[in-house]
Design a protein around this motif. Structure first.
Motif: not given
Length: 191
Positions: A92-101, A123-138
Motif C-alpha cells: 500500500g505504499y507509494e514509492v519513489s526514489v530518494h536521491a539524497r544521502a 552485507v552479512a552484518r550491517a552496523g550502526v553507521g547505516p542506521v544512523r545515516e537513515l535516522l539523520d535523513a529521516a
C-alpha cells in the motif's frame, strides 16, 4: 527464564501438528467416552491449530526464505531496489526514489511519509553507521517512519539503535515475504 509449555511449543510448530493431536485425542477418547467429552479434550488442540494456521498463513518456510534471500543477494542494487519497491507497493505504499544521502526510497501511505534504506542490503552484518545515516535523513526529511532493509543481519548495537528509535528492520522472513516468490524477482521489470 520463562518455562516452555506444550501449548507455547505447539503455537510455534506447524499448524497441522496440533490438528493431528486433536484428531488423535478425539479418536482415542471417543472409543470409550461420550463424543462430547472426547471433543472437549481435543478442543484446546484444535484451537491451537487454528491460531497457528492464521499466524503461519502466507509466511514462507525456512527453505523458501533462504532461497529468496540468496536470489536477492545475486541482484544488483538497482534491480534489488526495483523488486523491493514492488513489494512495498503491494503493502500500500507509494514509492519513489530518494536521491539524497542516508536513504534510497521515499514512502507514502495514509498521509504519512517514510524513508527506506537499502544501501547495505547485501552485507552479512550491517552496523550502526547505516542506521544512523537513515535516522539523520529521516530527521532532515521529517519522515514519520523508517525502514532499514537487509538480506543479512544487524549487529547487536545496530539492532538496539533501531529498536530505540523505532526503525522497522526488514530482514529474513519479512523481506522474503515482502518480495514474494522467486519467480516474481525475474518478472519485475528493471527501472
Amino acid at each position: 527464564m520463562a518455562r516452555e509449555t506444550l501449548f507455547s511449543t505447539l503455537t510455534r510448530s506447524p499448524w497441522w501438528l496440533s490438528l493431528a493431536i486433536a484428531v488423535a485425542i478425539f479418536a482415542a477418547l471417543s472409543a470409550f467416552l461420550p463424543a462430547v467429552v472426547a471433543a472437549s479434550a481435543a478442543l484446546p488442540f484444535g484451537g491451537i491449530a487454528a491460531w497457528a494456521f492464521v499466524r503461519q498463513w502466507g509466511v514462507p518456510s525456512a527453505g523458501e526464505v533462504d532461497e529468496r534471500l540468496e536470489a536477492l543477494r545475486e541482484l544488483d542494487a538497482e534491480r534489488f531496489s526495483t523488486v523491493l519497491a514492488e513489494g512495498l507497493r503491494r503493502e500500500g505504499y507509494e514509492v519513489s526514489v530518494h536521491a539524497r544521502a542516508g536513504a534510497d526510497l521515499e514512502l507514502r501511505r495514509d498521509g504519512r511519509k517514510g524513508l527506506a534504506s537499502t544501501r547495505r542490503w547485501k552485507v552479512a552484518r550491517a552496523g550502526v553507521g547505516p542506521v544512523r545515516e537513515l535516522l539523520d535523513a529521516a530527521e532532515a526529511w521529517e519522515a514519520d517512519e523508517c525502514l532499514f532493509v537487509t538480506a543479512g543481519e544487524l549487529t547487536p548495537q545496530a539492532r538496539d539503535l533501531a529498536t530505540q528509535r523505532r526503525v522497522r528492520v526488514v530482514e529474513g522472513v519479512e523481506l522474503a515475504r515482502l518480495v514474494g516468490r522467486l519467480g516474481r524477482v525475474a518478472e519485475v521489470p528493471a527501472r
